[in-house]
Design an enzyme around this catalytic site. Sequence first.
Site, PDB file in Angstrom:
ATOM      1  N   LYS A   1       0.856  -1.191   0.000  1.00  0.00           N
ATOM      2  CA  LYS A   1       0.000   0.000   0.000  1.00  0.00           C
ATOM      3  C   LYS A   1       0.883   1.228   0.000  1.00  0.00           C
ATOM      4  CE  LYS A   1      -4.453   0.870   0.069  1.00  0.00           C
ATOM      5  NZ  LYS A   1      -5.492   0.081  -0.590  1.00  0.00           N
TER       6      LYS A   1
ATOM      7  N   GLY B   1     -24.971   3.493   0.426  1.00  0.00           N
ATOM      8  CA  GLY B   1     -23.943   3.965  -0.506  1.00  0.00           C
ATOM      9  C   GLY B   1     -24.365   3.668  -1.929  1.00  0.00           C
TER      10      GLY B   1
ATOM     11  N   ASN C   1     -19.976   4.014  -7.009  1.00  0.00           N
ATOM     12  CA  ASN C   1     -19.676   2.990  -8.011  1.00  0.00           C
ATOM     13  C   ASN C   1     -20.073   1.590  -7.535  1.00  0.00           C
ATOM     14  OD1 ASN C   1     -17.714   0.771  -9.012  1.00  0.00           O
ATOM     15  ND2 ASN C   1     -17.604   2.306 -10.593  1.00  0.00           N
ATOM     16  N   ALA C   2     -19.521   1.163  -6.406  1.00  0.00           N
ATOM     17  CA  ALA C   2     -19.769  -0.209  -5.938  1.00  0.00           C
ATOM     18  C   ALA C   2     -21.238  -0.424  -5.566  1.00  0.00           C
ATOM     19  CB  ALA C   2     -18.864  -0.532  -4.754  1.00  0.00           C
TER      20      ALA C   2
END
Length: 417
Positions: free
Chosen positions: A110, A222, A225-226
């Site tokens: 990361k 939410g 996108n997802a």
Amino acid sequence: MNPTIEYMSNPFENAMSQLDKAAKIMDLDKGVYEVLKQPERVLTVSVPVKMDNGEVKVFTGYRSQYNNTLGPYKGGIRYHWNVSLDEVKALSFWMMVKCATVNIPMGGGKGGIIVNPKEMSEGEIERLSRGYVQKVWRNIGSDKDVPAPDVYTTPQIMSWMRSEYEKLVGHDDPGVITGKPIEDGGSEVRGYSTAQGGVYCVLELANKMSMTPADTKVAIQGFGNAGSFMAKILSEKGYNVVAVSDSRGAIKGSALDIEKLEAFKKETGSVVGFEGTEELTNEEILELDVDILVPAALENVITADNAQQIKAKAVVELANGPTTPEADEILKEKGIVVVPDVLANAGGVTVSYFEWDQNVKGEHWSEEDILERLERIMVDAFNEVWDTKEKYSIDMRTAAFVKAIERVGEGLKKTLI
């Protein structure tokens, strides 16, 4: 992932407590345990950038390479003002776990730069991105470490990084970075891979819990996108998506028409106010009486404060870290099954791996081919985690960590001198 990242405590300490918990359950080899308590390498770099006004500003960047036993380090690079070394180390550990959970040949990495990209011009962001690669290029590459987009980093930024890297090494290496635009070696399905992987988890979960699509009510917190892709695909498969939310609020109806809802949001900027729905808050959507709850937006939304009020039979974590450790314990006591983020949203990193694989082999796979491969990986991973949960009588999150650490541990043992 949510840009406003806040942890109740030190994220790396959280990650290590998860490692401890799994290690005790599986009676992990002591040597392997010692190795996994810290990243293999952490780079801290200073990146000078000439700003548009002629001034030079120096930004601090990191890259944590946690473990590469199973393959090259893999993980995003985020541009955010709250980036810290402990956060980057924790995220690289979780990437190792995620890749090992779904059994792809990648390790955990990361990166991040402490910066507010909203205050920068496109030219300044390009110079920052190229500058970062100038500092880390000797430690990345398609056979070493493969970065990708994350918070506030885009396919365009990945293209700049790839171009800078290839300039420095003097040859093409399209697999050095994933999350690139299709025309620059990106992969089909990447745009909705996280949601698609989550859908495969829901289908397996429904099977295990004897839920039939038409009778299964789903709430999704939410609608980015997802979340929006998850709503769309589940609804096409006959599931009853009854509630969704975005940053402005939540709505509840009987069975939402997702296509019409997407058009409404595009036009108005929010899902709130969609015809035939009742308005709720983002907190209330979590407490609806549904079969499956999908947190697909922020971290730490299911906490010790609201976990008792969760009425869903199962939670499928499409967001990263939506459930706090305290809430996890409460949900477990209530008998609510939690499909953890390291499994439920691993469709994203899996298709990133496919992109890398295509680049390394000089191939471009069709959407159909990728969906077939993704389904196989997600279904196998789900069932392995489920079986581990049953074997040790533990929750699915701990089971995913046990399974992942088992895989990494087996490989590590062979390398310990």
